[in-house]
Design a protein around this motif. Structure first.
Motif, mmCIF file in Angstrom:
data_model
loop_
_atom_site.group_PDB
_atom_site.id
_atom_site.type_symbol
_atom_site.label_atom_id
_atom_site.label_comp_id
_atom_site.label_asym_id
_atom_site.label_seq_id
_atom_site.Cartn_x
_atom_site.Cartn_y
_atom_site.Cartn_z
ATOM 1 N N THR A 71 176.415 6.907 61.894
ATOM 2 C CA THR A 71 176.316 5.632 61.200
ATOM 3 C C THR A 71 175.465 4.682 62.040
ATOM 4 O O THR A 71 175.274 4.901 63.241
ATOM 5 C CB THR A 71 177.697 4.985 61.005
ATOM 6 O OG1 THR A 71 178.193 4.544 62.279
ATOM 7 C CG2 THR A 71 178.681 5.956 60.376
ATOM 8 N N THR A 118 176.216 1.883 63.331
ATOM 9 C CA THR A 118 176.998 1.381 64.464
ATOM 10 C C THR A 118 177.141 2.422 65.558
ATOM 11 O O THR A 118 177.124 2.099 66.752
ATOM 12 C CB THR A 118 178.392 0.935 63.986
ATOM 13 O OG1 THR A 118 178.243 -0.152 63.073
ATOM 14 C CG2 THR A 118 179.271 0.494 65.146
ATOM 15 N N ASN A 119 177.265 3.691 65.178
ATOM 16 C CA ASN A 119 177.583 4.732 66.153
ATOM 17 C C ASN A 119 176.374 5.461 66.719
ATOM 18 O O ASN A 119 176.533 6.376 67.532
ATOM 19 C CB ASN A 119 178.532 5.755 65.503
ATOM 20 C CG ASN A 119 179.881 5.147 65.190
ATOM 21 O OD1 ASN A 119 180.362 4.291 65.923
ATOM 22 N ND2 ASN A 119 180.491 5.563 64.093
ATOM 23 N N TYR A 156 172.463 4.328 71.020
ATOM 24 C CA TYR A 156 171.204 3.650 71.296
ATOM 25 C C TYR A 156 170.800 3.741 72.773
ATOM 26 O O TYR A 156 169.618 3.974 73.085
ATOM 27 C CB TYR A 156 171.286 2.173 70.875
ATOM 28 C CG TYR A 156 171.444 1.976 69.387
ATOM 29 C CD1 TYR A 156 170.347 2.067 68.540
ATOM 30 C CD2 TYR A 156 172.687 1.702 68.823
ATOM 31 C CE1 TYR A 156 170.484 1.889 67.165
ATOM 32 C CE2 TYR A 156 172.832 1.526 67.461
ATOM 33 C CZ TYR A 156 171.735 1.618 66.634
ATOM 34 O OH TYR A 156 171.872 1.448 65.287
ATOM 35 N N ASP A 203 169.772 -10.907 65.443
ATOM 36 C CA ASP A 203 170.751 -9.853 65.690
ATOM 37 C C ASP A 203 172.138 -10.318 65.244
ATOM 38 O O ASP A 203 172.749 -11.180 65.873
ATOM 39 C CB ASP A 203 170.763 -9.500 67.182
ATOM 40 C CG ASP A 203 171.623 -8.289 67.493
ATOM 41 O OD1 ASP A 203 172.241 -7.722 66.568
ATOM 42 O OD2 ASP A 203 171.678 -7.901 68.679
ATOM 43 N N THR A 257 174.562 -7.924 64.705
ATOM 44 C CA THR A 257 175.475 -6.824 65.019
ATOM 45 C C THR A 257 176.495 -7.300 66.047
ATOM 46 O O THR A 257 176.243 -8.229 66.822
ATOM 47 C CB THR A 257 174.711 -5.600 65.557
ATOM 48 O OG1 THR A 257 174.106 -5.922 66.818
ATOM 49 C CG2 THR A 257 173.640 -5.172 64.570
ATOM 50 N N ALA A 314 179.312 -4.733 67.188
ATOM 51 C CA ALA A 314 180.176 -3.637 67.620
ATOM 52 C C ALA A 314 179.412 -2.587 68.430
ATOM 53 O O ALA A 314 179.776 -1.423 68.422
ATOM 54 C CB ALA A 314 180.840 -2.987 66.404
ATOM 55 N N ARG A 315 178.375 -3.012 69.151
ATOM 56 C CA ARG A 315 177.513 -2.075 69.855
ATOM 57 C C ARG A 315 177.287 -2.508 71.295
ATOM 58 O O ARG A 315 177.269 -3.695 71.595
ATOM 59 C CB ARG A 315 176.149 -1.975 69.140
ATOM 60 C CG ARG A 315 176.284 -1.769 67.652
ATOM 61 C CD ARG A 315 174.963 -1.842 66.913
ATOM 62 N NE ARG A 315 175.201 -1.809 65.478
ATOM 63 C CZ ARG A 315 174.279 -1.635 64.550
ATOM 64 N NH1 ARG A 315 173.020 -1.480 64.906
ATOM 65 N NH2 ARG A 315 174.595 -1.605 63.269
ATOM 66 N N LYS A 355 174.871 -3.382 74.036
ATOM 67 C CA LYS A 355 173.531 -3.914 73.839
ATOM 68 C C LYS A 355 172.679 -3.972 75.093
ATOM 69 O O LYS A 355 171.534 -4.440 75.040
ATOM 70 C CB LYS A 355 173.617 -5.309 73.222
ATOM 71 C CG LYS A 355 174.314 -5.316 71.861
ATOM 72 C CD LYS A 355 174.188 -6.639 71.175
ATOM 73 C CE LYS A 355 174.895 -6.625 69.822
ATOM 74 N NZ LYS A 355 174.656 -7.870 69.069
ATOM 75 N N GLU A 378 175.452 -5.282 60.861
ATOM 76 C CA GLU A 378 176.264 -4.195 61.398
ATOM 77 C C GLU A 378 176.335 -2.996 60.457
ATOM 78 O O GLU A 378 176.149 -1.860 60.862
ATOM 79 C CB GLU A 378 177.682 -4.708 61.708
ATOM 80 C CG GLU A 378 178.515 -3.734 62.515
ATOM 81 C CD GLU A 378 177.902 -3.453 63.887
ATOM 82 O OE1 GLU A 378 177.568 -2.282 64.155
ATOM 83 O OE2 GLU A 378 177.750 -4.397 64.670
ATOM 84 N N MET A 380 169.854 -2.073 59.595
ATOM 85 C CA MET A 380 171.086 -1.876 60.360
ATOM 86 C C MET A 380 170.875 -1.225 61.721
ATOM 87 O O MET A 380 171.851 -1.006 62.440
ATOM 88 C CB MET A 380 172.069 -1.015 59.558
ATOM 89 C CG MET A 380 172.453 -1.558 58.204
ATOM 90 S SD MET A 380 173.599 -0.445 57.338
ATOM 91 C CE MET A 380 173.667 -1.208 55.720
ATOM 92 N N THR A 381 169.627 -0.910 62.110
ATOM 93 C CA THR A 381 169.474 -0.043 63.278
ATOM 94 C C THR A 381 168.551 -0.538 64.379
ATOM 95 O O THR A 381 168.554 0.046 65.461
ATOM 96 C CB THR A 381 168.945 1.337 62.837
ATOM 97 O OG1 THR A 381 167.713 1.168 62.144
ATOM 98 C CG2 THR A 381 169.946 2.060 61.951
#
Length: 287
Positions: free
Chosen positions: A60, A62-63, A66, A107, A109, A111-112, A114, A160, A183-184
């Motif tokens: 996904t 989020t997962n 990166y 940005d 997002t 839950a990542r 960074k 996100e 999203m990425t």
């Protein structure tokens, strides 16, 4: 010497035309990247292709790992990253099938991970101008020559996910002056800057998100159909880049490859040796 890294987004899990192609497993201190990396030569230029979601689309937004992805590309010598990404559009004139060269991000997002830096080795890198103008110019020429409708100076709203935005969110982001939504590409662009790799986002428009009066919701079947056409266009654009990027300047005129010059704040005698060891590929030049 140029080594071109291609990060393939949704719908792009393979890369055609690569000579001496082999899938290479790369280990990183940040875990495994999304997949093995396809290495070889494209029209005489060394290339490395990494499917962001993994072959078969298993991660996904989020997962996606990166940090491992960027570390792995840096570790094998990638100097320039072309990030190919599906996106929605907030602008009538940026229609499905068009490509947008992104030069700014917002940005959203949350839950990542960074950053490569942290407690024991603090680093503050500027992302005021997070993409490379030299790569943007090359992609603009390659896309135009391929007959693709190209737009420049795009602002990308990173959300996100994995759900698409509500109509209220979509209208809000449009009111902020954003051009596309995806999203990425965050924290991907930030991590590329920390790794001192030149980076550009080629955003492939698939839909108008949910703000558009004639498109009340994102239809996944329509997105997939547009993705297929965009994938063909992206392959054509990428195939033209080696001729435009084979003469790489000694240093990037936009400062991408010296982003860490004054970024490390932690005094040498206070640095966490374990974290410093993990930063060997990303920040070895300054550490």
């Amino acid at each position: 010497m140029t080594k071109l890294g291609i990060i393939g987004g949704s719908g792009i899990y393979q890369m055609a035309g690569v000579e001496n192609a082999q899938w290479e497993t790369v280990e990183t201190p940040w875990g495994a990247p999304s997949d093995a990396i396809l290495t070889g030569q494209l029209h005489g230029t060394d290339v490395a292709f990494l499917p962001r979601h993994g072959r078969g689309h298993v991660y996904t937004p989020t997962n996606v790992p990166y940090r491992a992805n960027i570390d792995a590309l840096k570790r094998i010598g990638v100097t320039d990253i072309i990030s190919v990404s599906a996106c929605g559009s907030f602008q009538d004139h940026m229609a499905p099938g068009d490509f947008v060269l992104v030069d700014q991000f917002i940005d959203r997002t949350f839950a990542r991970e960074k950053s490569f830096f942290g407690t024991g080795c603090v680093g503050h890198v500027s992302v005021a101008h997070p993409t490379c103008g030299r790569l943007s110019d090359a992609c603009l020429q390659a896309g135009t020559d391929a007959g693709i409708t190209m737009h420049t100076c795009g602002t990308y709203l990173a959300m996100e996910g994995p759900q698409f935005s509500s109509a209220a969110e979509s209208k809000l982001y449009k009111s902020w002056g954003c051009d596309v939504i995806g999203m990425t590409n965050m924290p991907e662009a930030k991590l590329a800057r920390e790794a001192e790799i030149c980076y550009i986002t080629v955003a492939m428009v698939t839909d108008y998100d949910s703000w558009h009066p004639d498109h009340g919701a994102v239809d996944v079947s329509d997105v997939i159909r547009t993705l297929q056409g965009n994938g063909t266009k992206a392959a054509d654009l990428i195939s033209r880049l080696p001729a435009l990027l084979d003469q790489r300047p000694t240093t990037c005129p936009h400062g991408c490859d010296t982003a860490l010059e004054h970024a490390i704040m932690t005094a040498p005698d206070h640095r966490d040796i374990n974290l410093v060891a993990k930063l060997d590929a990303v920040a070895g030049r300054v550490l």
